[in-house]
Write an enzyme that holds these catalytic residues in place. Structure first.
Site, PDB file in Angstrom:
ATOM      1  N   LEU A   1       0.850  -1.187   0.000  1.00  0.00           N
ATOM      2  CA  LEU A   1       0.000   0.000   0.000  1.00  0.00           C
ATOM      3  C   LEU A   1       0.886   1.238   0.000  1.00  0.00           C
ATOM      4  O   LEU A   1       1.854   1.316   0.754  1.00  0.00           O
ATOM      5  CB  LEU A   1      -0.904   0.035   1.241  1.00  0.00           C
ATOM      6  CG  LEU A   1      -2.147  -0.845   1.254  1.00  0.00           C
ATOM      7  CD1 LEU A   1      -2.895  -0.673   2.575  1.00  0.00           C
ATOM      8  CD2 LEU A   1      -3.076  -0.507   0.096  1.00  0.00           C
ATOM      9  N   ASP A   2       0.549   2.224  -0.838  1.00  0.00           N
ATOM     10  CA  ASP A   2       1.266   3.493  -0.811  1.00  0.00           C
ATOM     11  C   ASP A   2       1.120   4.132   0.567  1.00  0.00           C
ATOM     12  O   ASP A   2       0.112   3.914   1.257  1.00  0.00           O
ATOM     13  CB  ASP A   2       0.709   4.451  -1.868  1.00  0.00           C
ATOM     14  CG  ASP A   2       1.006   3.988  -3.290  1.00  0.00           C
ATOM     15  OD1 ASP A   2       2.006   3.269  -3.472  1.00  0.00           O
ATOM     16  OD2 ASP A   2       0.239   4.347  -4.200  1.00  0.00           O
ATOM     17  N   PRO A   3       2.087   4.953   0.991  1.00  0.00           N
ATOM     18  CA  PRO A   3       2.007   5.580   2.316  1.00  0.00           C
ATOM     19  C   PRO A   3       0.711   6.351   2.560  1.00  0.00           C
ATOM     20  O   PRO A   3       0.174   6.326   3.677  1.00  0.00           O
ATOM     21  CB  PRO A   3       3.221   6.513   2.323  1.00  0.00           C
ATOM     22  CG  PRO A   3       4.207   5.852   1.422  1.00  0.00           C
ATOM     23  CD  PRO A   3       3.377   5.238   0.324  1.00  0.00           C
TER      24      PRO A   3
END
Length: 294
Positions: A39-41
């Site tokens: 997951l992207d930040p």
């Protein structure tokens, strides 16, 4: 025995997937920890975490994912979300829900998609975000085949920078940032991802997830059974004799099996103990991942 199982983690914004793994390694004092699907930040939601022997099962988790997100039209950024530099803006007052509905079908099924300029996709052995940091972003991004099963409109907000909230069911490797960018391009106004939350991934659902913040506050880490996310696989149960031989690495016959060759299956003994993952070949169950060795 050391800790093992799966953690259905609700990742907060601002944390990388690697950050979450590192924190759980410290909390559980276990080095063998991995995650199922980066997951992207900026993205929140379901991040499946595998602990101990569960890491060997990650390749067999279901690939389907569900997201709820908001696309902002009339804005293009360097990252295809709000964390990047603004590249262009446009007025979207003329944009209608009907135009959105007419454009969405071309993004369903197996489609060709280019990842964002800042992403974990590798080009010539280096990740795109690493190249972007050095100002060496490639002029042509690689095309990849992804699958989007459905896009459901949750809310439409018209205006000078219109926003669309959607629920998306898709396969692994799909970038919702790319979908936002490409939908905006088709509509002629540009688009970027304003918000995203993963509500289901790899057999885990947000409703049963544990927020990372609770674990940071001292709550016990809830470890789920090794076979919990594998219910999409057929089940094979072996006798006492054949289960022992299977655990020693021998392929065992599966009576009356109608499973196709190469199909992965969950393997159990007569007591219901989960032994691991097998693969069917010519009526035999070959060991692929043996968890309960003799």
């Amino acid at each position: 025995m050391s800790s093992e199982g799966f953690v259905n983690l609700d990742k907060p914004a601002g944390w990388t997937s690697h950050d979450c793994v590192a924190k759980l390694r410290r909390l559980l004092r276990e080095r063998r920890i991995g995650h199922g699907g980066t997951l992207d930040p900026a993205v929140t939601g379901v991040l499946p975490i595998a602990v101990g022997r569960a890491t060997r099962l990650l390749p067999y988790l279901p690939s389907g994912k569900t997201y709820v997100g908001t696309i902002r039209f009339g804005l293009q950024t360097s990252t295809d979300d709000l964390t990047g530099d603004r590249l262009a803006e446009a007025d979207t007052s003329h944009l209608s829900r009907e135009a959105i509905e007419a454009a969405l079908p071309q993004f369903l099924g197996h489609i060709q998609q280019q990842p964002p300029q800042v992403s974990a996709v590798q080009v010539q052995g280096q990740r795109l975000y690493q190249l972007a940091r050095r100002g060496e972003a490639p002029t042509e991004l690689p095309w990849r085949t992804v699958e989007i099963q459905s896009i459901r409109i949750l809310q439409w907000r018209s205006g000078s920078q219109a926003e669309l909230s959607v629920e998306i069911h898709c396969g692994a490797g799909t970038y919702i940032r790319s979908l936002a960018r490409d939908l905006g391009a088709v509509l002629g106004v540009g688009g970027t991802l304003a918000e995203l939350r993963r509500t289901a991934s790899s057999g885990f659902d947000l409703n049963q997830s544990t927020p990372l913040t609770e674990l940071l506050d001292g709550a016990a880490v809830p470890l789920l059974a090794l076979d919990l996310p594998l219910q999409h696989l057929a089940k094979v149960q072996l006798s006492a004799e054949t289960s022992d031989r299977w655990r020693q690495g021998q392929a065992m016959p599966v009576p009356d099996s109608v499973l196709p060759d190469a199909a992965p299956v969950r393997v159990y003994d007569l007591n219901g103990q989960f032994l691991g993952i097998g693969a069917i070949a010519a009526g035999l169950c070959k060991p692929k991942v043996v968890l309960a060795a003799l």
